[in-house]
Write a protein that holds these residues in place. Sequence first.
Motif, PDB file in Angstrom:
ATOM      1  N   TRP A 253       0.828  -1.212   0.000  1.00 48.95           N
ATOM      2  CA  TRP A 253       0.000   0.000   0.000  1.00 48.95           C
ATOM      3  C   TRP A 253       0.860   1.259   0.000  1.00 48.95           C
ATOM      4  O   TRP A 253       0.438   2.311  -0.461  1.00 48.95           O
ATOM      5  N   SER A 254       2.044   1.173   0.608  1.00 49.14           N
ATOM      6  CA  SER A 254       2.779   2.412   0.814  1.00 49.14           C
ATOM      7  C   SER A 254       4.243   2.345   0.440  1.00 49.14           C
ATOM      8  O   SER A 254       4.895   3.367   0.349  1.00 49.14           O
ATOM      9  N   GLY A 255       4.788   1.154   0.290  1.00 51.50           N
ATOM     10  CA  GLY A 255       6.213   1.027   0.046  1.00 51.50           C
ATOM     11  C   GLY A 255       7.038   1.136   1.298  1.00 51.50           C
ATOM     12  O   GLY A 255       8.252   1.171   1.241  1.00 51.50           O
ATOM     13  N   SER A 256       6.409   1.206   2.467  1.00 45.36           N
ATOM     14  CA  SER A 256       7.150   1.303   3.721  1.00 45.36           C
ATOM     15  C   SER A 256       7.217  -0.052   4.367  1.00 45.36           C
ATOM     16  O   SER A 256       6.561  -0.993   3.961  1.00 45.36           O
ATOM     17  N   ALA A 257       8.015  -0.174   5.415  1.00 46.46           N
ATOM     18  CA  ALA A 257       8.152  -1.426   6.143  1.00 46.46           C
ATOM     19  C   ALA A 257       6.944  -1.611   7.028  1.00 46.46           C
ATOM     20  O   ALA A 257       6.762  -0.909   8.002  1.00 46.46           O
ATOM     21  N   SER A 258       6.075  -2.573   6.661  1.00 47.88           N
ATOM     22  CA  SER A 258       4.823  -2.726   7.394  1.00 47.88           C
ATOM     23  C   SER A 258       5.040  -3.148   8.822  1.00 47.88           C
ATOM     24  O   SER A 258       4.231  -2.853   9.694  1.00 47.88           O
TER      25      SER A 258
ATOM     26  N   ARG B 188      -8.882   5.068  13.810  1.00 43.85           N
ATOM     27  CA  ARG B 188      -8.662   4.269  15.021  1.00 43.85           C
ATOM     28  C   ARG B 188      -7.196   3.912  15.182  1.00 43.85           C
ATOM     29  O   ARG B 188      -6.838   2.785  15.543  1.00 43.85           O
ATOM     30  N   PHE B 189      -6.341   4.871  14.857  1.00 48.76           N
ATOM     31  CA  PHE B 189      -4.899   4.769  15.034  1.00 48.76           C
ATOM     32  C   PHE B 189      -4.246   3.763  14.084  1.00 48.76           C
ATOM     33  O   PHE B 189      -3.107   3.379  14.291  1.00 48.76           O
ATOM     34  N   ARG B 190      -4.954   3.330  13.047  1.00 49.42           N
ATOM     35  CA  ARG B 190      -4.339   2.461  12.039  1.00 49.42           C
ATOM     36  C   ARG B 190      -3.670   3.365  11.009  1.00 49.42           C
ATOM     37  O   ARG B 190      -4.327   4.077  10.259  1.00 49.42           O
ATOM     38  N   ARG B 191      -2.348   3.334  10.970  1.00 48.43           N
ATOM     39  CA  ARG B 191      -1.576   4.292  10.179  1.00 48.43           C
ATOM     40  C   ARG B 191      -1.829   4.139   8.686  1.00 48.43           C
ATOM     41  O   ARG B 191      -1.888   5.123   7.949  1.00 48.43           O
ATOM     42  N   ALA B 192      -1.997   2.885   8.211  1.00 49.64           N
ATOM     43  CA  ALA B 192      -2.222   2.686   6.778  1.00 49.64           C
ATOM     44  C   ALA B 192      -3.538   3.332   6.347  1.00 49.64           C
ATOM     45  O   ALA B 192      -3.620   3.981   5.291  1.00 49.64           O
ATOM     46  N   ASP B 193      -4.601   3.166   7.146  1.00 50.49           N
ATOM     47  CA  ASP B 193      -5.892   3.763   6.804  1.00 50.49           C
ATOM     48  C   ASP B 193      -5.833   5.278   6.874  1.00 50.49           C
ATOM     49  O   ASP B 193      -6.405   5.979   6.030  1.00 50.49           O
ATOM     50  N   ALA B 194      -5.149   5.809   7.887  1.00 49.04           N
ATOM     51  CA  ALA B 194      -5.029   7.256   8.015  1.00 49.04           C
ATOM     52  C   ALA B 194      -4.273   7.836   6.824  1.00 49.04           C
ATOM     53  O   ALA B 194      -4.631   8.904   6.302  1.00 49.04           O
ATOM     54  N   ALA B 195      -3.226   7.139   6.383  1.00 45.90           N
ATOM     55  CA  ALA B 195      -2.453   7.621   5.236  1.00 45.90           C
ATOM     56  C   ALA B 195      -3.309   7.668   3.986  1.00 45.90           C
ATOM     57  O   ALA B 195      -3.220   8.609   3.184  1.00 45.90           O
ATOM     58  N   ARG B 196      -4.160   6.645   3.790  1.00 43.86           N
ATOM     59  CA  ARG B 196      -5.037   6.645   2.615  1.00 43.86           C
ATOM     60  C   ARG B 196      -6.042   7.792   2.679  1.00 43.86           C
ATOM     61  O   ARG B 196      -6.354   8.414   1.667  1.00 43.86           O
ATOM     62  N   GLN B 197      -6.559   8.074   3.884  1.00 39.85           N
ATOM     63  CA  GLN B 197      -7.481   9.198   4.025  1.00 39.85           C
ATOM     64  C   GLN B 197      -6.810  10.516   3.663  1.00 39.85           C
ATOM     65  O   GLN B 197      -7.418  11.404   3.054  1.00 39.85           O
ATOM     66  N   LEU B 198      -5.565  10.654   4.052  1.00 31.71           N
ATOM     67  CA  LEU B 198      -4.833  11.899   3.810  1.00 31.71           C
ATOM     68  C   LEU B 198      -4.240  11.973   2.408  1.00 31.71           C
ATOM     69  O   LEU B 198      -3.764  13.031   1.986  1.00 31.71           O
TER      70      LEU B 198
ATOM     71  N   ARG C  16       2.448   5.830   3.832  1.00 31.58           N
ATOM     72  CA  ARG C  16       2.674   5.566   5.256  1.00 31.58           C
ATOM     73  C   ARG C  16       4.024   6.120   5.702  1.00 31.58           C
ATOM     74  O   ARG C  16       4.177   6.575   6.834  1.00 31.58           O
ATOM     75  N   THR C  17       5.007   6.085   4.797  1.00 29.87           N
ATOM     76  CA  THR C  17       6.311   6.633   5.145  1.00 29.87           C
ATOM     77  C   THR C  17       6.218   8.135   5.420  1.00 29.87           C
ATOM     78  O   THR C  17       6.768   8.640   6.406  1.00 29.87           O
ATOM     79  N   THR C  18       5.490   8.829   4.555  1.00 35.42           N
ATOM     80  CA  THR C  18       5.314  10.275   4.754  1.00 35.42           C
ATOM     81  C   THR C  18       4.543  10.553   6.029  1.00 35.42           C
ATOM     82  O   THR C  18       4.883  11.467   6.794  1.00 35.42           O
ATOM     83  N   LEU C  19       3.487   9.757   6.252  1.00 30.44           N
ATOM     84  CA  LEU C  19       2.695   9.954   7.465  1.00 30.44           C
ATOM     85  C   LEU C  19       3.562   9.778   8.702  1.00 30.44           C
ATOM     86  O   LEU C  19       3.505  10.569   9.654  1.00 30.44           O
ATOM     87  N   TRP C  20       4.369   8.730   8.719  1.00 33.47           N
ATOM     88  CA  TRP C  20       5.212   8.472   9.890  1.00 33.47           C
ATOM     89  C   TRP C  20       6.226   9.592  10.095  1.00 33.47           C
ATOM     90  O   TRP C  20       6.494  10.033  11.210  1.00 33.47           O
ATOM     91  N   ARG C  21       6.786  10.106   8.983  1.00 39.23           N
ATOM     92  CA  ARG C  21       7.735  11.203   9.094  1.00 39.23           C
ATOM     93  C   ARG C  21       7.074  12.442   9.699  1.00 39.23           C
ATOM     94  O   ARG C  21       7.652  13.120  10.569  1.00 39.23           O
ATOM     95  N   LYS C  22       5.837  12.735   9.261  1.00 39.18           N
ATOM     96  CA  LYS C  22       5.135  13.897   9.798  1.00 39.18           C
ATOM     97  C   LYS C  22       4.690  13.665  11.241  1.00 39.18           C
ATOM     98  O   LYS C  22       4.650  14.609  12.052  1.00 39.18           O
ATOM     99  N   MET C  23       4.360  12.422  11.579  1.00 39.80           N
ATOM    100  CA  MET C  23       4.004  12.124  12.969  1.00 39.80           C
ATOM    101  C   MET C  23       5.198  12.400  13.883  1.00 39.80           C
ATOM    102  O   MET C  23       5.029  12.937  14.993  1.00 39.80           O
ATOM    103  N   LYS C  24       6.386  12.031  13.441  1.00 38.87           N
ATOM    104  CA  LYS C  24       7.576  12.324  14.235  1.00 38.87           C
ATOM    105  C   LYS C  24       7.854  13.821  14.273  1.00 38.87           C
ATOM    106  O   LYS C  24       8.238  14.367  15.310  1.00 38.87           O
ATOM    107  N   GLN C  25       7.665  14.480  13.118  1.00 40.54           N
ATOM    108  CA  GLN C  25       7.923  15.916  13.056  1.00 40.54           C
ATOM    109  C   GLN C  25       7.026  16.696  14.019  1.00 40.54           C
ATOM    110  O   GLN C  25       7.489  17.597  14.718  1.00 40.54           O
TER     111      GLN C  25
END
Length: 617
Positions: free
Chosen positions: A526-531, A591-601, A605-614
Amino acid sequence: MDNDQISRDGVAEPSDRGPAHSAGALADLAGLAYFEVDAERNLIAISPALERLTGFSADEMMGRSCLTVIRCSECLKGCGVFRHGDVRDVRLTIYREDGSELEVMKSGKVFRDAAGQITGAIEVVEPVVAAGQGTQGGRAELDVLLQGLGREYVLASERLEVVGHSVGLPAQLGTTPEELRGKPLSELLGRDLFGEDSRLRGAIAAGERREGLRAFLPVAGGTPRPVSLSIGPLDSSDACGGVDGKVIIMIRPEEEADARQVPAFEGIVARSPAMQRIFRVIELLRDNDSTVLVTGESGTGKELVARALHVNSHRSAGPFVAVNCAAIPSELLESELFGHARGAFTGAVKDRAGRFELADGGTLFLDEIGDLALNLQAKLLRFLQEHTFERVGETRTRKVDVRVIAATNVNLVRAVAERRFREDLYYRLRVVPIEIPPLRDRREDLELLIRFFLDGIGDERRRALRLAPSASRALLTYPWPGNVRELQNALEYATTVCEGQTIHIRDLPQEVGRHSSEASGRADPWSGSASGAGLDELAASVDALDPAARAGTSQPVRVDSNGRDMASGPDLTPMEAAEAARIREALERARFRRADAARQLGISRTTLWRKMKQYRL
């Protein structure tokens, strides 16, 4: 509670420093879903029941913030247990590991040292059983709680005699509390476990804990009921209900026999369409003596299929004789199959019947037929054509009534092309071909097989065994190159090294656990990130939301009027604040599922995780 008091199952266990307190030991042995945290709210104990309830594994959660297990927006506002010291039956909605909602009632209590400082807390989580109906508020008596869970318990003395028990136990046994008190455990739960010569008595005397032992509880006016026992030491200075006991025995009802039965066809456990087709072929051959060639990888169960063919045929009353053609030297195999006359060769001191004669009126199963020597292939071909043969060293022709079923994991088509196997014999053998698919191609059968083997091993070793979620996932994702045989051996190994009742991923063979770890780190399509990183990332992000969990950090924490972390750092621009708010809303909707949140946005998932850390989300 010290870290050395955490058992291999992730639950509190008595350490060498002394037995457990009675309430904690009872709750633990009763199988309650609970967790314990230290003063920084990091998890130091997780019960197997909580693993099953939330879907999170103790292996993954230990040492992390409690919010990694109890994912709840209310908990993010502030810890009620740490704030109030004691909470009872607070109704919450939490999110399980798969993102599904679960209504629960949570109760908890803090621990304090002699100076009154909080050193940690223990919290119990119970699912709400029906809409509008929670657990019984204000339960003061542990007996009431255990009765609702179908549990009973016994307190025993050093001599393993009953000195206390749960309120409902005498009625179940058809006795009185007076009659039950003083009864030896060997009479109540069996001499095999509690007899004078049993090894369990020595373990109990040494203060050790045992889980998942199977026994039978006598029932008033009925058949003894199968139960599972968990046994632990108890400190007499912390008596339970005023009773000075040394040992707690928690009694859980075993699943009913019908519920534990696994569907099987003549001993073959399967529900996949491919195996169901094989079962149908076996039934169609009931009145047919056609030769059958069973092919498939090693360990798929070719002999089981051959036995099923025999049992479902009109020859079922006759013998079933099996020969492994690869296990017998070729110079001896001819005599083994066809027999020999006295003096036929050195050592042939008398006439001897071969396997064909022994199988007269029944079925001869020739396993590993691909390893049969060419000279024996010719003799077997003659038998299939004429049903006659001669013993080694004899000219008399003999005739027998035998059906032949052959099996191999060798590619016989290639062997024919390479002139290692006779083409005419190949077609004589495969009148009815049956190919058994490898286990990796019929994963619908994995869960059934795991349950079947665990039940069988448990019955044999008198243990009630279960799988932690992480171990279950590892078993279900492993490719099983050794097929069903490898699966059975892996579970045998796991139950041997498993110290408690729950099998964790660390108890599985190394190759199974290693494959699970490698698979969890592969790219997510779905994202190319490490699931597999999601769980660690979630743990880190929730730790960032918990002020107590990051008390030692130097970065400031900004919170709003509700105590929510603004998660931005001191220099957040208006545009960044708006983006952080959108991400937070998407995470809550998903519900804190990162893959679903990334699709909504609309981001990876890699970008989402980077922004979550930022934004420290």
